[in-house]
Design a protein around this motif. Structure first.
Motif, short mmCIF file in Angstrom:
data_model
loop_
_atom_site.label_atom_id
_atom_site.label_comp_id
_atom_site.label_asym_id
_atom_site.label_seq_id
_atom_site.Cartn_x
_atom_site.Cartn_y
_atom_site.Cartn_z
N GLY A 80 0.77 -1.12 -0.05
CA GLY A 80 0.08 0.09 -0.01
C GLY A 80 0.84 1.33 -0.03
O GLY A 80 0.37 2.20 -0.69
N ALA A 81 1.90 1.21 0.60
CA ALA A 81 2.78 2.27 0.88
C ALA A 81 3.59 2.48 -0.48
O ALA A 81 3.78 3.85 -1.07
CB ALA A 81 3.99 2.24 1.86
N ILE A 82 4.04 1.53 -1.36
CA ILE A 82 4.78 1.64 -2.64
C ILE A 82 3.41 2.11 -3.34
O ILE A 82 3.94 2.96 -4.30
CB ILE A 82 5.12 -0.08 -2.86
N ASP A 83 2.34 1.72 -3.51
CA ASP A 83 1.21 2.18 -4.36
C ASP A 83 0.92 3.66 -3.99
O ASP A 83 0.64 4.51 -5.11
CB ASP A 83 0.11 1.53 -3.95
N GLU A 84 1.10 4.14 -2.66
CA GLU A 84 0.89 5.42 -2.54
C GLU A 84 1.91 6.30 -3.23
O GLU A 84 1.87 7.55 -3.69
CB GLU A 84 1.07 5.58 -1.07
N TYR A 85 3.19 5.84 -3.04
CA TYR A 85 4.24 6.51 -3.74
C TYR A 85 4.07 6.73 -5.38
O TYR A 85 4.08 7.73 -5.88
CB TYR A 85 5.60 5.87 -3.33
N GLY A 86 3.68 5.55 -5.99
CA GLY A 86 3.33 5.42 -7.35
C GLY A 86 2.30 6.33 -7.67
O GLY A 86 2.16 6.73 -8.95
N ARG A 87 1.47 6.71 -6.86
CA ARG A 87 0.03 7.23 -7.15
C ARG A 87 0.32 8.81 -7.00
O ARG A 87 -0.62 9.58 -7.62
CB ARG A 87 -1.14 6.78 -6.36
N THR A 88 1.23 9.21 -6.21
CA THR A 88 1.22 10.48 -5.67
C THR A 88 2.75 11.02 -5.94
O THR A 88 2.76 12.44 -5.96
CB THR A 88 1.06 10.87 -4.05
N LYS A 89 3.61 10.37 -6.25
CA LYS A 89 4.97 10.96 -6.47
C LYS A 89 5.51 10.59 -8.04
O LYS A 89 5.50 11.57 -8.82
CB LYS A 89 5.95 10.18 -5.28
N LYS A 90 6.05 9.32 -8.16
CA LYS A 90 6.69 9.11 -9.50
C LYS A 90 6.26 7.77 -9.98
O LYS A 90 5.83 6.83 -9.17
CB LYS A 90 8.22 9.23 -9.41
N TYR A 91 6.31 7.67 -11.16
CA TYR A 91 5.56 6.42 -11.72
C TYR A 91 6.86 5.27 -11.44
O TYR A 91 7.93 5.55 -11.14
CB TYR A 91 5.72 6.48 -13.29
N LEU A 92 6.41 4.10 -11.02
CA LEU A 92 6.99 2.82 -10.70
C LEU A 92 6.72 1.76 -11.73
O LEU A 92 5.60 1.58 -11.89
CB LEU A 92 6.95 2.40 -9.17
N MET A 93 7.61 0.99 -12.29
CA MET A 93 6.98 0.08 -13.39
C MET A 93 6.96 -1.41 -12.67
O MET A 93 7.64 -2.20 -12.72
CB MET A 93 8.27 -0.20 -14.56
N ASN A 94 6.04 -1.34 -11.94
CA ASN A 94 5.48 -2.48 -11.03
C ASN A 94 4.42 -3.21 -11.82
O ASN A 94 3.74 -2.71 -12.64
CB ASN A 94 4.88 -2.05 -9.67
N VAL A 95 4.14 -4.54 -11.33
CA VAL A 95 3.14 -5.10 -12.15
C VAL A 95 1.80 -4.53 -11.72
O VAL A 95 0.81 -4.80 -12.43
CB VAL A 95 3.30 -6.68 -11.38
N GLY A 96 1.62 -4.05 -10.47
CA GLY A 96 0.34 -3.20 -10.10
C GLY A 96 -0.69 -4.29 -9.57
O GLY A 96 -0.78 -5.46 -9.54
N ASP A 97 -1.68 -3.79 -9.13
CA ASP A 97 -3.07 -4.32 -8.53
C ASP A 97 -3.64 -5.32 -9.63
O ASP A 97 -3.87 -6.49 -9.45
CB ASP A 97 -3.96 -3.50 -8.14
#
Length: 318
Positions: A80-97
């Motif tokens: 959830g914290a990683i997703d928060e960063y990806g949604r509010t800070k910078k894009y991350l090339m994660n597999v995602g939800d």
């Protein structure tokens, strides 16, 4: 290992929830300053948006989170914290939800004892899938990551989530790491493998695993990014008949991948930082393995359409 009937519905794609979308990838050529590493970075047209300091910045974000005490020991809260960063800070090339749920459901179905991921990045998939694997009774999750800095981020987040007893991070090229684990007796069979690393290596690494008898009837493969950016050589192979694979094998053309024409700029995505990538072509695989493969449509964390190719090794032809 007998495979249960598939529980995956690959016939349609559900609607993407825009409220959980990551910030878009930065515009090509746009300059920005990373506040953590204090480096001015200009994104070249051919350079993907990663390895510019944001991965270490993410680590500071998670460990400095106001809810860090609640996050400790909880894989889902770390995610959830990683997703928060990806949604509010910078894009991350994660597999995602969305795509992550496809593989998590697959884990619940297959119940792998040993799972391998090729390409760990910052550990999102390791956290999500190792947690699901442990809940399903699994024992060991190997995360193979070429970049030692990314590997350090993975290990820090895995420790924070309380998954260090399950996850083993191996630093080095995927082919070298597979050989090393096999030669030391740490990896004797792969029940489920998640491919999300350098796209031209999907096929050669699969063939290496076939050659080492790590992939056998009962193994399940889940390959990410088969729509965006795509992976024609890999898809052709896992969807081919035994007869077609044997013909290529016997003609000694089975590893003839034209990296540039098949993958374009994605062929050089790690070149600037980590040097020239090389495909391991000495292992021609096992053309006698019978695969059943299906594309499951889904979304990138940004909402862009993508999919997971789910491939089941269902037998061996004589």
């Amino acid at each position: 290992m007998d495979l249960p009937a598939s529980t995956i519905d690959s016939s349609k794609r559900t609607r993407f929830d825009e409220k959980k979308a990551y910030v878009p990838q930065e515009e090509q050529g746009k300059a920005f300053v990373s506040p953590t590493v204090h480096v001015l970075t200009r994104l070249a047209d051919s350079k993907p948006q990663f390895d510019d300091g944001r991965e270490v910045e993410l680590l500071h974000f998670v460990y400095g989170h106001p809810s860090i005490d609640e996050i400790r020991g909880s894989p889902q809260k770390v995610l959830g914290a990683i997703d928060e960063y990806g949604r509010t800070k910078k894009y991350l090339m994660n597999v995602g939800d969305d795509k992550g749920k496809i593989v998590s459901d697959l884990i619940a179905e297959v119940k792998p004892q040993v799972m391998v991921e090729l390409g760990g990045y910052i550990g999102y998939s390791a956290l999500l899938f190792a947690d699901a694997m442990r809940k399903a009774g699994g024992k060991k999750y190997f995360s193979l990551e070429r970049n030692p800095e990314f590997g350090a981020v993975i290990m820090a987040l895995v420790d924070l989530a309380g998954l260090s007893d399950v996850v083993k991070v191996v630093i080095g090229s995927s082919a070298d790491s597979i050989r090393l684990l096999h030669s030391r007796g740490n990896l004797e069979h792969i029940d489920l493998m998640f491919l999300d690393h350098w796209k031209p290596a999907y096929l050669s690494d699969l063939k290496l695993c076939e050659h080492l008898d790590l992939v056998t009837p009962g193994t399940v493969l889940a390959a990410d990014n088969v729509i965006k950016p795509g992976n024609p050589p890999y898809l052709e192979y896992v969807r081919s008949s035994v007869e077609k694979k044997k013909k290529a094998y016997d003609s000694d053309r089975s590893n003839g991948i034209d990296v540039k024409s098949s993958f374009g700029r994605n062929a050089d995505m790690y070149k600037e930082r980590e040097g020239e990538e090389k495909i391991s072509t000495e292992a021609k695989g096992n053309p006698n393995l019978v695969y059943e493969s299906e594309l499951v449509h889904s979304y990138e964390p940004t909402g862009d359409p993508d999919g997971i190719e789910v491939t089941r090794c269902v037998g061996r032809s004589d």
